[in-house]
Design a protein around this motif. Structure first.
Motif, mmCIF file in Angstrom:
data_model
loop_
_atom_site.group_PDB
_atom_site.id
_atom_site.type_symbol
_atom_site.label_atom_id
_atom_site.label_comp_id
_atom_site.label_asym_id
_atom_site.label_seq_id
_atom_site.Cartn_x
_atom_site.Cartn_y
_atom_site.Cartn_z
ATOM 1 N N ALA A 93 0.815 -1.220 0.000
ATOM 2 C CA ALA A 93 0.000 0.000 0.000
ATOM 3 C C ALA A 93 0.846 1.266 0.000
ATOM 4 N N LEU A 94 2.067 1.179 0.507
ATOM 5 C CA LEU A 94 2.892 2.372 0.687
ATOM 6 C C LEU A 94 3.634 2.807 -0.570
ATOM 7 N N THR A 95 3.439 2.092 -1.665
ATOM 8 C CA THR A 95 4.146 2.445 -2.899
ATOM 9 C C THR A 95 3.516 3.628 -3.620
ATOM 10 N N SER A 96 2.328 4.067 -3.184
ATOM 11 C CA SER A 96 1.648 5.132 -3.940
ATOM 12 C C SER A 96 0.977 6.159 -3.049
ATOM 13 N N ILE A 97 1.536 6.417 -1.875
ATOM 14 C CA ILE A 97 0.928 7.422 -0.996
ATOM 15 C C ILE A 97 1.126 8.815 -1.596
ATOM 16 N N PRO A 98 0.204 9.746 -1.359
ATOM 17 C CA PRO A 98 0.303 11.081 -1.953
ATOM 18 C C PRO A 98 1.434 11.899 -1.346
ATOM 19 N N ILE A 99 1.816 12.959 -2.034
ATOM 20 C CA ILE A 99 2.945 13.785 -1.616
ATOM 21 C C ILE A 99 2.733 14.352 -0.218
ATOM 22 N N GLU A 100 1.494 14.663 0.152
ATOM 23 C CA GLU A 100 1.236 15.212 1.478
ATOM 24 C C GLU A 100 1.662 14.229 2.568
ATOM 25 N N ASP A 101 1.336 12.963 2.370
ATOM 26 C CA ASP A 101 1.740 11.936 3.336
ATOM 27 C C ASP A 101 3.241 11.676 3.277
ATOM 28 N N VAL A 102 3.810 11.722 2.091
ATOM 29 C CA VAL A 102 5.259 11.547 1.960
ATOM 30 C C VAL A 102 5.998 12.556 2.818
ATOM 31 N N LEU A 103 5.584 13.818 2.752
ATOM 32 C CA LEU A 103 6.298 14.869 3.471
ATOM 33 C C LEU A 103 6.023 14.848 4.969
ATOM 34 N N ARG A 104 4.863 14.295 5.385
ATOM 35 C CA ARG A 104 4.563 14.274 6.820
ATOM 36 C C ARG A 104 5.201 13.080 7.518
ATOM 37 N N TRP A 105 4.995 11.888 6.997
ATOM 38 C CA TRP A 105 5.517 10.697 7.667
ATOM 39 C C TRP A 105 6.116 9.672 6.703
ATOM 40 N N GLY A 106 6.273 10.074 5.431
ATOM 41 C CA GLY A 106 6.746 9.140 4.416
ATOM 42 C C GLY A 106 8.161 8.639 4.618
ATOM 43 N N TRP A 107 8.959 9.325 5.420
ATOM 44 C CA TRP A 107 10.327 8.862 5.674
ATOM 45 C C TRP A 107 10.336 7.522 6.415
ATOM 46 N N LEU A 108 9.164 7.104 6.936
ATOM 47 C CA LEU A 108 9.051 5.798 7.579
ATOM 48 C C LEU A 108 8.418 4.755 6.670
ATOM 49 N N ALA A 109 8.039 5.158 5.452
ATOM 50 C CA ALA A 109 7.232 4.293 4.608
ATOM 51 C C ALA A 109 7.939 3.003 4.218
#
Length: 438
Positions: free
Chosen positions: A75-91
């Protein structure tokens, strides 16, 4: 509720990154609080899956967490940019727990691209570090070095933090003792918690390459001692098995193997099971060892983790020589030496060379390519120019003036013996070609 879950995820990461400095009870308390939350309405989001999987990993272990983590990784291969910048460093942590290097790489590549496109320069070094780690794991050392150069440039310009963990792994795998030892000692002295664990992991890799197995075992024991957080203790276990086996400490090696299998068995990936087979072979005799080495090579050859594949050939060749099967040993050691040399793993390549000499075979000296002399910044500029970026575009990415970029490119052209950007396409093959040529 989404904000609460996001907060718990960041708290989970903070407690884990503190490593041995954090009480394990703190991390357990966070995970149990996560598990006490009411289930999200409707289908679970990528954030829900990641948080639930990581909480299960801490409270119940890899086997219990495996199904949720695998769902999260997909599921984490396509999260939106907003989520990437908030917590995506843990994706990519879900893929990391599953020994899914390809998944880690895909997520890290996408995140770095999104962060660049969004102009999120303060966060970019963190994403680049994750991409550098997976790029190193796949054996593209030149690509990893250029990513480090970019991360350092951005961090210096923005005043953001530069995480040295991927750079430590790269230095250790390259096996240049003076350079790697200085970086590792500095990180171990100045770091704490997870940062110190990364330094010990790198030291174990370096010392295994140098065939200093007692030192490698000591470093690997430090790296695997902190069980609060899964990384890098999980990744350092194969180093501990190899070092302890070679140092003659079978009890320590078997204990490390038992810990390793708890992380590999729940996940049906060739990386996980290939590394497990390689480690089992070190502690087996006769036919069992032969079969396990072959399984390790077969599984790892299906992946892009070329350094670990090369090391499997090396260990198999070393075992064959000790079994007095010199002809078979030469074949495996030659394959290992050629791979290690092509990747740039100098210490491991020297280990393979010595073994080849012991079989009576002559070994040519390493032929260092001209592009090895490029500095990391020159490598980064050359790759960007090869990929079609103009001097102003390269300068904007690396915080350099176009004139400075031009000056660096002239130096690159001179070192590579070319006269224009066109020559970069043959002098610097694309990463895809590099990954399949060795």
């Amino acid at each position: 509720m989404e904000l609460a879950r996001e907060t718990y995820l960041v708290a989970w990461a903070a407690a884990g990154f503190a490593g041995s400095l954090a009480d394990r009870d703190v991390l357990l308390e966070i995970c149990r609080a996560v598990q006490a939350l009411p289930p999200p309405p409707g289908a679970s989001s990528p954030l829900d899956l990641l948080l639930d999987g990581q909480a299960l990993l801490i409270t119940d272990g890899h086997a219990a967490a495996a199904p949720t983590l695998q769902q999260a990784a997909n599921a984490l291969t396509s999260i939106p940019i907003e989520d990437v910048l908030r917590w995506g460093w843990l994706a990519y942590s879900a893929s990391a727990a599953a020994w899914d290097v390809e998944g880690m790489h895909a997520i890290a590549t996408r995140q770095a691209q999104l962060a660049r496109a969004a102009g999120a320069l303060a966060e970019l070094p963190l994403f680049l570090n994750g991409l550098c780690l997976t790029t190193t794991w796949m054996g593209d050392f030149a690509g990893a070095a250029s990513l480090i150069a970019e991360a350092e440039s951005v961090a210096a310009a923005t005043g953001s933090h530069f995480d040295p963990s991927a750079a430590l792994k790269l230095a250790a795998l390259r096996g240049r003792e003076a350079e790697a030892s200085a970086a590792i000692e500095q990180a171990a002295a100045g770091g704490h918690g997870l940062a110190a664990s990364y330094a010990h992991w790198a030291a174990a890799v370096l010392c295994n390459g140098l065939a200093r197995y007692e030192e490698a075992a000591s470093a690997a024991r430090h790296a695997t001692a902190d069980t609060v957080f899964p990384w890098p203790s999980m990744w350092a276990l194969p180093e501990l098995v190899e070092a302890a086996a070679r140092a003659g400490d079978a009890e320590l090696a078997r204990a490390a193997l038992e810990r390793l299998t708890k992380t590999t068995q729940p996940f049906d990936t060739d990386v996980a099971l290939g590394l497990e087979a390689r480690c089992r072979a070190l502690l087996s005799d006769d036919g069992a060892a032969d079969d396990l080495y072959r399984e390790a090579i077969d599984r790892l050859s299906r992946t892009r983790v070329r350094p670990d594949l090369a090391r499997a050939h090396l260990l198999y060749g070393e075992w064959l020589r000790r079994e007095r099967r010199r002809r078979d040993a030469r074949k495996q050691l030659r394959t290992a030496y050629d791979l290690l040399e092509a990747i740039g793993m100098e210490a491991f390549a020297e280990r393979a060379r010595r073994e080849l000499l012991a079989t009576g075979e002559k070994v040519r000296k390493r032929n260092v390519e001209t592009r090895e002399h490029l500095t990391p910044q020159e490598e980064q500029i050359a790759r960007l120019a090869r990929d079609g970026l103009s001097n102003p575009e390269i300068g904007a990415r690396l915080f350099l003036s176009p004139r400075t970029v031009e000056w660096h490119l002239r130096k690159v052209f001179a070192k590579l013996g070319i006269t224009s950007r066109i020559g970069l396409h043959t002098s610097l093959p694309t990463r895809e070609r590099e990954a399949t040529s060795a």
